[in-house]
Write an enzyme that holds these catalytic residues in place. Structure first.
Site, short mmCIF file in Angstrom:
data_model
loop_
_atom_site.label_atom_id
_atom_site.label_comp_id
_atom_site.label_asym_id
_atom_site.label_seq_id
_atom_site.Cartn_x
_atom_site.Cartn_y
_atom_site.Cartn_z
N SER A 1 0.84 -1.18 0.00
CA SER A 1 0.00 0.00 0.00
C SER A 1 0.88 1.24 0.00
O SER A 1 1.83 1.34 0.78
CB SER A 1 -0.90 -0.04 1.24
OG SER A 1 -1.07 1.25 1.77
N LYS A 2 0.53 2.18 -0.89
CA LYS A 2 1.34 3.41 -0.98
C LYS A 2 1.33 4.17 0.33
O LYS A 2 2.28 4.87 0.67
CB LYS A 2 0.76 4.32 -2.08
CG LYS A 2 1.26 3.97 -3.44
CD LYS A 2 0.92 5.07 -4.42
CE LYS A 2 1.21 4.58 -5.81
NZ LYS A 2 0.64 5.39 -6.85
N ARG A 3 0.22 4.07 1.05
CA ARG A 3 0.11 4.85 2.28
C ARG A 3 0.73 4.13 3.47
O ARG A 3 1.40 4.74 4.29
CB ARG A 3 -1.36 5.17 2.58
CG ARG A 3 -1.85 6.42 1.87
CD ARG A 3 -3.26 6.77 2.29
NE ARG A 3 -4.17 5.65 2.12
CZ ARG A 3 -4.73 4.99 3.12
NH1 ARG A 3 -4.50 5.35 4.36
NH2 ARG A 3 -5.54 3.98 2.88
N LYS A 4 0.53 2.81 3.54
CA LYS A 4 0.93 2.12 4.77
C LYS A 4 2.29 1.45 4.71
O LYS A 4 2.92 1.23 5.73
CB LYS A 4 -0.13 1.09 5.13
CG LYS A 4 -1.45 1.73 5.52
CD LYS A 4 -2.34 0.75 6.28
CE LYS A 4 -3.78 0.86 5.84
NZ LYS A 4 -4.29 -0.28 5.11
#
Ligand code: GLU
Length: 483
Positions: A241-244
């Site tokens: 995930s790009k965010r996590k």
């Protein structure tokens, strides 16, 4: 036969994802395996709303950091706009495209509860003229199959009926990804399209476009060989995930990963070198790599393994290299490149080059990334110790025995020979007098002198710090414990 012509074609819409770095690397491997292989960088910058110039710079800088040198480019896809428009006109003339004025709402309303994805072909036979609100769609054959010949997955069969009449150009005139990408690949005579698995479903569309362009231009450019690299997943086996997840390649450079370690690790994402050894020099990776041997199962992007590997690479550096490669993290003021994160807490005048050279072997054995050096050695260069309060409370303030031990150490260290071995022996003896094992006995000493309970080997550090600074710190810590 001419060597392979491969390209890495990132869209500059964010940080340089580790999955993209792996695609770039595998392309580069294929080019470098042949004396006349060609590696091209094409920045696919046609989505003006999502592209940023800083992401372009990030891609180029990260590729330089990784040593992925180019034979052609960097090219900008936006510069090829005339060629994309030509493709559109040729495909219209060849009868492959039709105009469509449906909005997304129109299509949804017609479909009702029918959940078949994609466009329903409504305008296919309406013979609309070009207008301000007409997009262009590709007339996908309703019958037959399109086979994607994929080196990694074998033949992947797409029934044409499952591929909708996709948009190739918007009403604004913007030519969309599938056609822009194929036009450029054809014009660049790309022989292998090596990219992430998420593009597999685009491949049948692109093959249809490629073959249609061959027909309308009467230039039979051999279709590229495809290779869709396996998905990268995290510990939970979910897509990164790009965010996590820590997916930005730049962040690894800024933490002090060695590019050779990072490249070696990336090479293992879906592929493995011969034998049991995973730490393999670049020249052997290049030599051994085979697209055919890449797995199609998801590959676990294991940050712990990457860190471990980086530590191994750091330990293999010879001392001069280690000093040189440490420079951006310990004396950023004179380094050519410096990490974007905060640098060391010492100033240029506080830093002592000669002392660092003697301290360096102690840390080379212990760190996993270069960013760990500064916090580990700052007690050598800063006048005042910066205490980890929790460590101080635990090891000294709340422990009367430890305070007495410090007082004894101050007396012993005043007269002991000032070398690591003597300091070590003296501390064992002090510990014995208190009924403490060495590990326990050295904790308050380490904390008093370095501010922390972890760090480089203590007695070697004390030797380098010198008697007077050590005694000063032991006294200060004792005073601090009663405040
Ligand atoms: N611009 C596309 C991307 O970044 C590249 C697709 C391709 O390599 O064909 O995902």
């Amino acid at each position: 036969m001419a060597g392979p012509r491969v390209r890495f074609a990132p869209s500059p819409t964010g940080f340089f994802h580790v999955g993209s770095a792996r695609s770039a690397l595998f392309n580069w491997f294929v080019a470098r395996q042949h004396a006349d292989g060609v590696f091209i960088l094409r920045i696919e910058d046609t989505d003006a709303d999502r592209n940023r110039e800083e992401w372009v710079d990030g891609i180029i800088a990260a590729m330089q950091w990784l040593g992925l040198d180019l034979d052609e480019g960097p090219f900008r896809q936006s510069d090829n706009h005339p060629a994309h428009e030509r493709s559109v006109e040729q495909l219209i003339a060849g009868g492959y495209l039709y105009f469509c004025d449906c909005t997304g709402d129109d299509v949804a309303a017609r479909k009702g509860d029918n959940k078949t994805p994609g466009y329903d072909g409504f305008c296919r036979d309406r013979h609309l003229e070009r207008g301000p609100t007409t997009a262009l769609r590709f007339t996908t054959p309703r019958e037959g199959h399109t086979i994607v010949r994929d080196v990694i997955r074998g033949d992947v069969d797409f029934a044409n009926a499952t591929v909708d009449d996709f948009v190739v150009a918007k009403s604004s005139g913007a030519v969309l990804y599938a056609l822009a990408n194929v036009t450029d690949d054809r014009n660049d005579r790309i022989s292998h399209v090596i990219r992430g698995e998420e593009h597999l479903s685009n491949a049948p569309k692109q093959i249809m476009l490629w073959e249609a362009l061959n027909r309308v231009t009467q230039v039979d450019v051999p279709l590229a060989v495809y290779a869709h690299l396996p998905l990268l997943v995290n510990e939970q086996r979910k897509k990164l995930s790009k965010r996590k997840d820590p997916v930005a390649t730049e962040s690894y450079r800024d933490q002090g990963y060695l590019p050779e370690a990072f490249v070696n690790y990336l090479a293992l994402l879906g592929w493995s070198p011969r034998g049991d050894e995973e730490i393999v020099p670049l020249s052997q990776l290049v030599e051994q790599f085979r697209l055919e041997d890449v797995s199609h199962s998801p590959a676990f992007f294991d940050v712990k393994k990457l860190a471990h590997m980086n530590g191994e690479y750091i330990r293999k550096l010879n001392p001069e290299d280690f000093l040189e490669r440490s420079a951006p993290w310990v004396r950023p003021w004179s380094a050519e490149w410096r990490p974007t994160d905060q640098g060391p807490r010492w100033s240029e005048s506080q830093f002592d080059e000669g002392l660092f050279a003697r301290v360096a072997p102690l840390v080379q054995e212990r760190i996993t990334t270069f960013a760990e050096i500064a916090p580990m050695v700052e007690f050598f260069f800063l006048e005042e110790v910066i205490f980890d309060d929790a460590a101080f409370d635990k090891a000294i303030r709340s422990d009367v025995l430890a305070q007495t031990l410090l007082a004894v150490a101050i007396e012993r260290f005043d007269e002991v020979d000032w070398d690591a071995t003597s300091l070590h022996e003296a501390t064992i003896e002090i510990g014995e007098a208190f009924g403490l094992a060495l590990r326990k006995a050295q904790a308050p000493i380490r904390c008093a002198v370095t501010g922390s309970l972890v760090g480089p080997p203590l007695f070697e550090s004390l030797e380098l710090l010198g008697r007077s600074r050590t005694l000063q710190r032991l006294n200060d810590a004792l005073a601090r414990s009663s405040q």
